[in-house]
Design an enzyme around this catalytic site. Structure first.
Site, PDB file in Angstrom:
ATOM      1  N   THR A 128      15.660  53.331 -28.457  1.00  0.00           N
ATOM      2  CA  THR A 128      15.891  53.644 -27.049  1.00  0.00           C
ATOM      3  C   THR A 128      16.168  55.134 -26.844  1.00  0.00           C
ATOM      4  O   THR A 128      16.886  55.756 -27.626  1.00  0.00           O
ATOM      5  CB  THR A 128      17.080  52.822 -26.515  1.00  0.00           C
ATOM      6  OG1 THR A 128      16.821  51.442 -26.724  1.00  0.00           O
ATOM      7  CG2 THR A 128      17.300  53.077 -25.040  1.00  0.00           C
ATOM      8  N   GLU A 129      15.618  55.677 -25.762  1.00  0.00           N
ATOM      9  CA  GLU A 129      15.791  57.098 -25.458  1.00  0.00           C
ATOM     10  C   GLU A 129      16.442  57.297 -24.096  1.00  0.00           C
ATOM     11  O   GLU A 129      16.368  56.406 -23.233  1.00  0.00           O
ATOM     12  CB  GLU A 129      14.442  57.812 -25.505  1.00  0.00           C
ATOM     13  CG  GLU A 129      13.811  57.761 -26.873  1.00  0.00           C
ATOM     14  CD  GLU A 129      12.597  58.676 -27.024  1.00  0.00           C
ATOM     15  OE1 GLU A 129      12.115  58.801 -28.150  1.00  0.00           O
ATOM     16  OE2 GLU A 129      12.144  59.241 -26.002  1.00  0.00           O
ATOM     17  N   PRO A 130      17.075  58.467 -23.883  1.00  0.00           N
ATOM     18  CA  PRO A 130      17.779  58.711 -22.624  1.00  0.00           C
ATOM     19  C   PRO A 130      16.912  58.527 -21.379  1.00  0.00           C
ATOM     20  O   PRO A 130      17.391  58.081 -20.340  1.00  0.00           O
ATOM     21  CB  PRO A 130      18.242  60.166 -22.764  1.00  0.00           C
ATOM     22  CG  PRO A 130      18.368  60.386 -24.238  1.00  0.00           C
ATOM     23  CD  PRO A 130      17.270  59.569 -24.845  1.00  0.00           C
ATOM     24  N   PHE A 158      22.279  54.994 -26.883  1.00  0.00           N
ATOM     25  CA  PHE A 158      22.798  53.613 -26.939  1.00  0.00           C
ATOM     26  C   PHE A 158      22.596  53.024 -28.334  1.00  0.00           C
ATOM     27  O   PHE A 158      22.314  51.825 -28.470  1.00  0.00           O
ATOM     28  CB  PHE A 158      22.120  52.714 -25.890  1.00  0.00           C
ATOM     29  CG  PHE A 158      22.131  53.279 -24.491  1.00  0.00           C
ATOM     30  CD1 PHE A 158      23.249  53.904 -23.978  1.00  0.00           C
ATOM     31  CD2 PHE A 158      21.002  53.172 -23.682  1.00  0.00           C
ATOM     32  CE1 PHE A 158      23.255  54.419 -22.689  1.00  0.00           C
ATOM     33  CE2 PHE A 158      21.003  53.683 -22.393  1.00  0.00           C
ATOM     34  CZ  PHE A 158      22.132  54.310 -21.895  1.00  0.00           C
ATOM     35  N   GLU A 243      15.741  39.924 -32.574  1.00  0.00           N
ATOM     36  CA  GLU A 243      16.877  40.560 -31.904  1.00  0.00           C
ATOM     37  C   GLU A 243      17.258  39.808 -30.635  1.00  0.00           C
ATOM     38  O   GLU A 243      18.433  39.614 -30.333  1.00  0.00           O
ATOM     39  CB  GLU A 243      16.555  42.012 -31.571  1.00  0.00           C
ATOM     40  CG  GLU A 243      17.709  42.740 -30.885  1.00  0.00           C
ATOM     41  CD  GLU A 243      17.389  44.171 -30.524  1.00  0.00           C
ATOM     42  OE1 GLU A 243      18.256  44.836 -29.910  1.00  0.00           O
ATOM     43  OE2 GLU A 243      16.272  44.643 -30.830  1.00  0.00           O
ATOM     44  N   ARG A 269      48.710  24.956 -18.266  1.00  0.00           N
ATOM     45  CA  ARG A 269      49.189  25.621 -17.047  1.00  0.00           C
ATOM     46  C   ARG A 269      49.483  24.597 -15.959  1.00  0.00           C
ATOM     47  O   ARG A 269      48.622  23.788 -15.602  1.00  0.00           O
ATOM     48  CB  ARG A 269      48.108  26.609 -16.565  1.00  0.00           C
ATOM     49  CG  ARG A 269      48.477  27.364 -15.284  1.00  0.00           C
ATOM     50  CD  ARG A 269      49.429  28.508 -15.580  1.00  0.00           C
ATOM     51  NE  ARG A 269      49.413  29.475 -14.498  1.00  0.00           N
ATOM     52  CZ  ARG A 269      50.224  29.448 -13.442  1.00  0.00           C
ATOM     53  NH1 ARG A 269      51.105  28.466 -13.311  1.00  0.00           N
ATOM     54  NH2 ARG A 269      50.165  30.397 -12.522  1.00  0.00           N
ATOM     55  N   GLY A 341      45.711  35.797 -12.340  1.00  0.00           N
ATOM     56  CA  GLY A 341      46.141  37.151 -12.682  1.00  0.00           C
ATOM     57  C   GLY A 341      46.135  37.408 -14.175  1.00  0.00           C
ATOM     58  O   GLY A 341      45.881  38.532 -14.629  1.00  0.00           O
TER      59      GLY A 341
END
Length: 389
Positions: A128-130, A158, A243, A269, A341
């Site tokens: 991968t390239e920018p 990345f 992949e 809970r 929360g």
């Protein structure tokens, strides 16, 4: 129902690997998440145990096991709630290493693949390239042949293990005018002059080092070309199926763990005089999510079986990544909501899991690219084939 895929030996391996992770990885996860750097020792320990070589030939130090050992390897790493650690390990085991195995000559395999499987050398894969993203054919990094070297200029981004790795498997254009057909694959040592790396600060996968890598007149010996010049695009596409299935398996395992944790939280809970698991709205939504994850999991197991038989499930692997990562994102978002929360607090696992999960529909080819691949195959009749040997 999973006895079709997993034997008693598989189950014993799962338990032993789970124990290994609890002993060798879990005590360090918080530090790795904070520093963004994983100790090299864990790579070596993983290598010593054979975990990087599960799917590789014995000739190179692998164990030559069926692919469902790798499925277990991927699933169990999602249970310790560090997407960055898991990524660093499976990138080591599969991304650059698959190119070394399939395209590297015997010298390259001995120099780079063997120590990768033992954990002595850490590798990365630079595609991968920018300015390219998922547009592999549009890459700008060039490799110009001068005598007995290629001169490489350009950049990648990345890249998992991109800062601390010992070597890089890199794609570059040897024929800039040939689009996808002009790409070639090289392996290069980290200390080669002209290679620089900048660490990226990420939303998730924070334990792994992700880098942007620059190449400034990097001289790579001709013998470090892997496979044939100009066939790099086909090599890259060939490995993408694996992949993308890995990303799909990661997703279903991540979502499954989130549901397990949330179900226990619901039991514990209390609200309005009863536990959360007794509220019909929550119970029924939980049933929907359990069903979706189970369907993704079974689909992924089916693709893993095809891959293990030597088939080339490009469409199915693309579907796996597209759907499984979408399900995981939605499930983990909802699980975080169930915790109220507490889901927003870093001491609870859902906050990190949500951040880590968000990369699923992006990394390894975006969901948009997956949809286009599927559409090309189903609507346009395109047939993706393995690279010719």
């Amino acid at each position: 129902m999973y006895s079709k895929y997993f034997t008693e030996e598989h189950n014993a391996f799962r338990q032993s690997f789970r124990d290994f992770l609890q002993k060798e990885a879990v005590p360090h996860i918080e530090r790795w998440e904070e520093t963004g750097q994983i100790d090299r020792e864990i790579f070596q320990k993983m290598g010593e145990m054979g975990y990087f070589g599960l799917y590789y030939p014995e000739k190179y130090g692998g164990l030559d096991l069926d692919f469902f050992y790798t499925v277990i390897f991927l699933e169990e790493m999602q249970r310790i709630n560090s997407g960055g650690f898991a990524a660093a390990m499976w990138v080591q085991a599969f991304l650059g290493a698959q190119h070394l195995l399939k395209e590297g000559d015997e010298r390259i395999k001995e120099k780079y693949l063997v120590p990768t499987l033992t954990g002595e050398k850490i590798g990365c894969l630079g595609i991968t390239e920018p300015f390219g993203g998922s547009d592999v054919a549009g890459m700008r990094t060039t490799a110009v042949k001068e005598g007995d070297h290629y001169i490489i200029n350009g950049s990648k981004t990345f890249i998992t293990n991109g800062v601390y790795s010992d070597y890089l498997v890199v794609a570059a254009k040897t024929d800039p005018d040939a689009k996808g057909k002009g790409i070639s694959i090289f392996v290069m040592d980290r200390e080669t002059p002209g290679i620089s790396a900048t660490k990226l600060n990420k939303l998730g996968w924070r334990a792994s080092d992700t880098g942007e890598i620059g190449f400034d007149n990097v001289r790579v010996p001709v013998e470090n070309l892997m496979g044939e010049e100009g066939k790099g695009f086909a090599y890259i596409m060939q490995h993408f199926a694996l992949e993308r299935l890995i990303m799909g398996i990661n997703a279903h395992a991540r979502a499954e763990y989130a549901l397990e944790y949330t179900a226990q939280y619901m039991r514990d809970r209390q609200a309005f005089g009863k536990s959360l698991d007794k509220f019909q709205a929550l119970r029924h939504k939980m049933s929907d999510m359990l069903s979706e994850v189970e369907m993704a999991k079974c689909f992924n197991y089916n693709i893993a079986e095809e891959l293990d038989k030597g088939l080339y499930p490009v469409k199915e692997a693309s579907m796996s990544k597209l759907v499984s990562t979408k399900i995981a994102d939605e499930v983990i978002y909802q699980c975080l909501q169930y915790l109220g929360g507490y889901g927003y607090i870093e001491e609870y696992p859902l906050a990190r899991m949500w951040r880590d999960s968000r990369l699923g529909p992006i990394g390894g080819g975006t969901s948009e690219i997956m949809r286009e691949i599927i559409a090309k195959m189903e609507l346009d009749g395109k047939d993706y084939k393995p690279a010719a040997k």
